[in-house]
Structure formats: structure tokens, C-alpha cells
Design a protein around this motif. Structure first.
Motif, mmCIF file in Angstrom:
data_model
loop_
_atom_site.group_PDB
_atom_site.id
_atom_site.type_symbol
_atom_site.label_atom_id
_atom_site.label_comp_id
_atom_site.label_asym_id
_atom_site.label_seq_id
_atom_site.Cartn_x
_atom_site.Cartn_y
_atom_site.Cartn_z
ATOM 1 N N LYS A 174 0.854 -1.188 0.000
ATOM 2 C CA LYS A 174 0.000 0.000 0.000
ATOM 3 C C LYS A 174 0.889 1.237 0.000
ATOM 4 C CE LYS A 174 -3.820 -2.058 2.679
ATOM 5 N NZ LYS A 174 -4.641 -1.916 3.916
ATOM 6 N N LEU A 175 0.373 2.302 -0.613
ATOM 7 C CA LEU A 175 1.135 3.544 -0.683
ATOM 8 C C LEU A 175 0.175 4.727 -0.622
ATOM 9 C CD1 LEU A 175 3.807 5.083 -1.205
ATOM 10 C CD2 LEU A 175 3.398 4.767 -3.653
ATOM 11 N N ASP A 176 0.477 5.675 0.241
ATOM 12 C CA ASP A 176 -0.341 6.884 0.402
ATOM 13 C C ASP A 176 0.617 8.066 0.491
ATOM 14 O OD1 ASP A 176 -1.860 9.031 1.265
ATOM 15 O OD2 ASP A 176 -2.852 7.963 2.892
ATOM 16 N N TYR A 177 0.596 8.940 -0.529
ATOM 17 C CA TYR A 177 1.491 10.097 -0.493
ATOM 18 C C TYR A 177 0.797 11.347 -1.002
ATOM 19 C CZ TYR A 177 2.406 9.554 -5.578
ATOM 20 O OH TYR A 177 2.280 9.466 -6.942
ATOM 21 N N SER A 178 1.372 12.510 -0.627
ATOM 22 C CA SER A 178 0.913 13.823 -1.090
ATOM 23 C C SER A 178 2.127 14.584 -1.599
ATOM 24 C CB SER A 178 0.276 14.623 0.050
ATOM 25 O OG SER A 178 -0.759 13.901 0.664
#
Length: 288
Positions: A174-178
């Protein structure tokens, strides 16, 4: 016995104008941001009852002609009301008190160096003022000093351990970036391609949440939205969270939030500013 030069340690804040200005105009605009913050005596809260101010600015050039601005930051207790109350410990009574709203009390101080051509502000550590506090100050005040129609993004340059773990992971689940786009930083191929796409699309900020399909892991190598986004997050955003399996087989979550990159410079007092300017240019403008 020979004396060794002291070590100066810095954290780095990345200021990024989103604007239609030419490169030459942007350079002047970056300088104006710092100079106006000092001129207007802007200050704002960076923690409870603590305000930060950028209160001096001096313009200079290195021997190779790189312009920079240096000065001091101060942080102290601020009373935003002129009238308050205090408790007298000896008499156990309360009394009215008049506060001076033109002062910061019990202040801490530190030095900064700003390099307009790399739009990086370096905050010297060791004096209770951090890059995250300076970022909060800039977010609160920069909108007052930029020109109409421009926008500004402010990010902390991230410590690279989590980024390296992510890019070398056996599996990324999983990957969550801004992130927001750069102002022409030196980048790898995937990040450069993604950066150009963001600019062409006029996307000032993007949030990506990705999760593996039935295979339970994603292929990130060479993929601009994955590998490119991860690299851009080093100085232009955050890895909010990523679930990975490391090369050792450990399943874990990594993040870059509140993990600032630290740069150490060994130099004498006369030339430490030039040394940090040269290091920043090498890191982020090495094509020059």
C-alpha cells in the motif's frame, strides 16, 4: 594540538512558488518573500503561546556568484492581549497585569540561510527552533508577501531512510502520499517525467492512495506515479504511509512525516554560510 572547525547542523525547508513568472522574475520573487517577512515584522504561533519571527536579513553572494540571504529567527512567549491576570505565589492572590504585545518573552534564537536560486531555507539547529516550526510560520505568513495570482507550497526536506526502505522493499503493498511539483530540482527519470506531467496538467498538489490487487504487491520500478511520486516526496511532499515487506522479509509501515533531513557542515565561523549554500546547490542544482 590543532583545533578542529565546529560542526554546523541544519534542517531544510523548501519554498515553491507556483506562478507564471519567468525564471529571472521568480528569483526576485523568492528574495522578496524573505525580505518582506522581515520588513513587515511578521510573526505567528508555532506552538502554544510561542510565536516565531524572522527579524533580520542580509543579502550576500558567494565567490562563485550565488546569491543568498542570511539572518536570524527568534521564538518566544507572546501575549496577544494587553490585559491579563497573574497569580502571586507569595500572597496567593490574583492581580491584573498589563502585557507588552510588541515583545516576545524569553526568546530563543537561531541563524538561517536562504538560497533563492534553489528556493531552500536552511535552519541552524541546536537552539530549540526546528524546520517544522519555520514551515508553520511560512505557511501562516507567506500569503501576505507573495503577489496576487501566485501560490506557494512549503515543505520540509525529508530524511531519506524511509524513502530508501520504500524504493528497495521486496514488496510494496500500500502507498499513500501527497506531493506538489518542483521548481526544477534535479530528479531521477521517473520523478522527472511525473513532475513534467503535473506541470503540464497545472496540478499544484496531488494525493495518491494505491493498493495492490490480488497479487498483494505493486510493481513500482520505473512507474512514474509510484517510483516517481516516492522520489518527489523527499522534498516536495510526504509519504503519509506505506505498507511494505522489507528485503529481510519484515512487514512494516513507513512514513516520512515530521522526519526532516539534517545536513552537517564542518567549517569555521567566517565561511559556514558559504559552505551550506554550496552544499544545497550541489544537492538540488548540480546541473549548474
Amino acid at each position: 594540538m590543532l583545533e578542529t572547525n565546529p560542526i554546523f547542523e541544519f534542517e531544510v525547508v523548501n519554498l515553491k512558488l507556483q506562478t507564471k513568472k519567468s525564471d529571472a522574475e521568480k528569483l526576485e520573487a523568492y528574495k522578496a518573500i524573505i525580505l518582506k517577512l522581515v520588513e513587515l515584522k511578521c510573526h505567528s504561533a508555532v506552538s502554544e503561546n510561542q510565536h516565531l519571527i524572522m527579524y533580520s536579513a542580509y543579502q550576500k553572494k558567494t565567490e562563485t556568484g550565488i546569491e543568498y540571504i542570511y539572518g536570524r529567527l527568534g521564538k518566544g512567549i507572546y501575549f496577544d492581549n494587553k490585559n491579563g491576570r497573574s497569580l502571586d505565589i507569595e500572597s496567593s492572590t490574583t492581580e491584573e497585569e498589563e502585557y507588552d504585545t510588541s515583545k516576545l518573552y524569553n526568546p530563543d534564537y537561531t541563524d538561517y540561510v536562504f538560497i533563492p536560486s534553489a528556493h531552500r531555507l536552511c535552519v541552524q539547529l541546536g537552539n530549540k527552533i526546528t524546520a517544522s516550526q519555520v514551515r508553520r510560520f511560512l505557511i501562516s505568513n507567506a500569503s501576505q508577501v507573495i503577489q496576487y495570482g501566485d501560490k506557494i507550497a512549503v515543505e520540509i526536506q525529508k530524511e531519506e531512510t524511509a524513502i530508501s526502505e520504500l524504493l528497495t522493499a521486496k514488496k510494496v503493498h500500500k502507498l499513500d502520499y501527497s506531493i506538489s511539483y518542483t521548481n526544477d530540482d534535479t530528479l531521477g527519470a521517473a520523478a522527472s517525467l511525473f513532475d513534467r506531467r503535473l506541470k503540464r496538467s497545472q496540478i499544484g498538489k496531488v494525493n495518491v492512495k494505491a493498493e495492490a490487487d490480488h497479487n498483494d504487491y505493486m510493481n513500482i520500478e520505473g512507474e512514474e506515479i509510484l517510483e516517481g511520486g516516492i522520489e518527489l516526496a523527499k522534498g516536495n511532499g510526504n509519504i503519509n504511509s506505506a505498507e511494505i515487506t522489507t528485503s529481510d522479509g519484515e512487514r512494516k509501515t513507513v512514513t516520512t512525516k515530521d522526519k526532516a533531513k539534517r545536513i552537517k557542515i564542518q567549517s569555521d565561523y567566517e565561511s559556514f554560510r558559504t559552505a551550506i549554500v554550496n552544499r544545497i546547490m550541489l544537492l538540488f542544482r548540480n546541473e549548474e
